[in-house]
Design a protein around this motif. Sequence first.
Motif, PDB file in Angstrom:
ATOM      1  N   CYS A  48      18.135 -34.732 -17.613  1.00 20.62           N
ATOM      2  CA  CYS A  48      17.889 -35.261 -16.279  1.00 20.62           C
ATOM      3  C   CYS A  48      19.208 -35.660 -15.629  1.00 20.62           C
ATOM      4  O   CYS A  48      19.983 -36.417 -16.210  1.00 20.62           O
ATOM      5  N   GLN A  65      19.720 -37.488 -13.135  1.00 21.46           N
ATOM      6  CA  GLN A  65      19.698 -38.843 -12.572  1.00 21.46           C
ATOM      7  C   GLN A  65      20.089 -39.890 -13.615  1.00 21.46           C
ATOM      8  O   GLN A  65      20.818 -40.823 -13.332  1.00 21.46           O
ATOM      9  N   CYS A  66      19.596 -39.728 -14.812  1.00 22.16           N
ATOM     10  CA  CYS A  66      19.841 -40.736 -15.848  1.00 22.16           C
ATOM     11  C   CYS A  66      20.692 -40.180 -16.977  1.00 22.16           C
ATOM     12  O   CYS A  66      20.932 -40.854 -17.970  1.00 22.16           O
ATOM     13  N   CYS A 110      13.537 -44.071 -15.626  1.00 21.68           N
ATOM     14  CA  CYS A 110      14.059 -43.194 -14.581  1.00 21.68           C
ATOM     15  C   CYS A 110      12.905 -42.555 -13.814  1.00 21.68           C
ATOM     16  O   CYS A 110      12.035 -41.927 -14.412  1.00 21.68           O
ATOM     17  N   ASN A 170      13.026 -40.080 -11.841  1.00 25.88           N
ATOM     18  CA  ASN A 170      13.164 -38.631 -11.699  1.00 25.88           C
ATOM     19  C   ASN A 170      12.512 -37.882 -12.860  1.00 25.88           C
ATOM     20  O   ASN A 170      11.919 -36.830 -12.682  1.00 25.88           O
ATOM     21  N   CYS A 171      12.667 -38.438 -14.053  1.00 22.08           N
ATOM     22  CA  CYS A 171      12.129 -37.755 -15.229  1.00 22.08           C
ATOM     23  C   CYS A 171      10.997 -38.556 -15.862  1.00 22.08           C
ATOM     24  O   CYS A 171      10.463 -38.174 -16.893  1.00 22.08           O
TER      25      CYS A 171
HETATM   26 ZN   LIG Z   1      15.897 -39.297 -15.692  1.00 23.36          ZN
END
Ligand SMILES: [Zn+2]
Length: 70
Positions: A40, A42-43, A54, A56-57
Amino acid sequence: MTQKQREKRNGGLRVRASGQSLNPGDEAAPGTPGTGEDICPQCQGSGRIDGAACPNCGGRGTIIRGIGGA
Ligand SMILES: [Zn+2]
């Protein structure tokens, strides 16, 4: 006989075969041909941002993305 009833039962719910739900970072459902798991962005794979899961995931640390065009 009761074919109509059976169709209604199967078609009424949208259940994914894998039982997994998609996260915002996923580009496709898990197992979709031409896609694969990736860290991911984002993280960075930790699954957490600022001590929270997170978004996003979904806290999984990985997302599904298309790998066909590369
Ligand atoms: Zn993530």
